[in-house]
Design a protein around this motif. Sequence first.
Motif, PDB file in Angstrom:
ATOM      1  N   ARG A 179       0.827  -1.214   0.000  1.00  0.00           N
ATOM      2  CA  ARG A 179       0.000   0.000   0.000  1.00  0.00           C
ATOM      3  C   ARG A 179       0.861   1.264   0.000  1.00  0.00           C
ATOM      4  O   ARG A 179       0.570   2.240  -0.691  1.00  0.00           O
ATOM      5  CB  ARG A 179      -0.919  -0.015   1.222  1.00  0.00           C
ATOM      6  N   HIS A 182       2.222   1.784  -3.520  1.00  0.00           N
ATOM      7  CA  HIS A 182       1.164   2.304  -4.395  1.00  0.00           C
ATOM      8  C   HIS A 182       0.928   3.801  -4.145  1.00  0.00           C
ATOM      9  O   HIS A 182       0.861   4.603  -5.081  1.00  0.00           O
ATOM     10  CB  HIS A 182      -0.143   1.551  -4.156  1.00  0.00           C
ATOM     11  N   LEU A 183       0.803   4.164  -2.889  1.00  0.00           N
ATOM     12  CA  LEU A 183       0.492   5.559  -2.545  1.00  0.00           C
ATOM     13  C   LEU A 183       1.659   6.493  -2.848  1.00  0.00           C
ATOM     14  O   LEU A 183       1.453   7.648  -3.220  1.00  0.00           O
ATOM     15  CB  LEU A 183       0.108   5.661  -1.064  1.00  0.00           C
ATOM     16  N   LYS A 186       1.361   7.283  -6.509  1.00  0.00           N
ATOM     17  CA  LYS A 186       0.001   7.562  -6.953  1.00  0.00           C
ATOM     18  C   LYS A 186      -0.082   8.800  -7.845  1.00  0.00           C
ATOM     19  O   LYS A 186      -0.837   8.841  -8.819  1.00  0.00           O
ATOM     20  CB  LYS A 186      -0.897   7.744  -5.727  1.00  0.00           C
ATOM     21  N   GLU A 187       0.704   9.827  -7.534  1.00  0.00           N
ATOM     22  CA  GLU A 187       0.638  11.084  -8.279  1.00  0.00           C
ATOM     23  C   GLU A 187       1.669  11.163  -9.404  1.00  0.00           C
ATOM     24  O   GLU A 187       1.742  12.180 -10.094  1.00  0.00           O
ATOM     25  CB  GLU A 187       0.841  12.264  -7.320  1.00  0.00           C
ATOM     26  N   ARG A 192       2.856   3.468 -13.511  1.00  0.00           N
ATOM     27  CA  ARG A 192       1.668   2.922 -12.865  1.00  0.00           C
ATOM     28  C   ARG A 192       2.083   1.686 -12.075  1.00  0.00           C
ATOM     29  O   ARG A 192       3.099   1.040 -12.400  1.00  0.00           O
ATOM     30  CB  ARG A 192       0.592   2.555 -13.886  1.00  0.00           C
ATOM     31  N   THR A 193       1.342   1.355 -11.055  1.00  0.00           N
ATOM     32  CA  THR A 193       1.685   0.224 -10.198  1.00  0.00           C
ATOM     33  C   THR A 193       0.553  -0.790 -10.148  1.00  0.00           C
ATOM     34  O   THR A 193      -0.624  -0.439 -10.273  1.00  0.00           O
ATOM     35  CB  THR A 193       1.989   0.692  -8.766  1.00  0.00           C
ATOM     36  N   ASN A 217      -4.472   3.313 -12.830  1.00  0.00           N
ATOM     37  CA  ASN A 217      -4.688   3.015 -11.417  1.00  0.00           C
ATOM     38  C   ASN A 217      -4.383   4.183 -10.488  1.00  0.00           C
ATOM     39  O   ASN A 217      -4.043   4.008  -9.343  1.00  0.00           O
ATOM     40  CB  ASN A 217      -3.852   1.807 -10.991  1.00  0.00           C
ATOM     41  N   LYS A 218      -4.487   5.407 -10.987  1.00  0.00           N
ATOM     42  CA  LYS A 218      -4.223   6.551 -10.132  1.00  0.00           C
ATOM     43  C   LYS A 218      -5.473   6.903  -9.340  1.00  0.00           C
ATOM     44  O   LYS A 218      -6.123   7.924  -9.527  1.00  0.00           O
ATOM     45  CB  LYS A 218      -3.756   7.758 -10.960  1.00  0.00           C
ATOM     46  N   THR A 220      -7.508   6.049  -5.269  1.00  0.00           N
ATOM     47  CA  THR A 220      -7.222   5.715  -3.888  1.00  0.00           C
ATOM     48  C   THR A 220      -7.033   4.220  -3.750  1.00  0.00           C
ATOM     49  O   THR A 220      -7.849   3.426  -4.196  1.00  0.00           O
ATOM     50  CB  THR A 220      -8.383   6.169  -2.979  1.00  0.00           C
ATOM     51  N   VAL A 221      -5.928   3.815  -3.115  1.00  0.00           N
ATOM     52  CA  VAL A 221      -5.610   2.407  -2.988  1.00  0.00           C
ATOM     53  C   VAL A 221      -6.225   1.881  -1.708  1.00  0.00           C
ATOM     54  O   VAL A 221      -5.941   2.371  -0.622  1.00  0.00           O
ATOM     55  CB  VAL A 221      -4.088   2.197  -2.949  1.00  0.00           C
TER      56      VAL A 221
END
Length: 226
Positions: A179, A182-183, A186-187, A192-193, A217-218, A220-221
Amino acid sequence: MSILELEEKSVEEAIARACEQLQLPREQLDIEIISKGSSGIFGIVGAKKAKIRVTPKVLPATAVAERAKMVLTEILKHVDLPTVVEAENKEDYVYLNIISNGSGLLIGKRGKTLNALQYLVSKILQQEFTESLSIVVDTENYRTKREGSLTELALQLSEKVKRTLRPLTTGPMNSQDRRIIHLALKEDHDVRTKSKGEGNLRRVVIYPVRRGKKPQNKITVTEQEA
């Protein structure tokens, strides 16, 4: 609303235990007597415990934190280390901090022992309360340090992916660590993840994004997505 079911020798003892666990006075509890119990023959044969169902009229955040603290303290009694547990209510979770001179043993390899303690406390509280509760167990500020190192790793891998235009895969990670990766990215719209794999072998793959393509996938994870 949280519901707690308890069994004791008598209704009064069960109510007293509920007040202690929930850190609430009796007048702030809705109490349903499921069974008054019985002493049986000579107080031995056929004896049955009294059972009650308790619903707090209002469940203060402090009560949840105190209960979580009590649960973790009880678990740590089985560890041969002097420990003190501090509880603090954060915005959307309860933060439990363990103070000990053996923090390395409590953390374990890559935080495995700490994660196991967190899992146990969360599971016990889920059995006692119907509402979803988020618990974080920490020691020596390990969680923050871990987040910082993983964020730095994510940025380094991202730069390499953008430079080589080839995907890179992390080592196996638990859901919390994935997580963070990913975060952290994110921006960053140049990569991409995506999580891949099963169980303990689940990893994060970082892909380059071609110019003109919008990363998919941008968003909220969530814990499940991680």
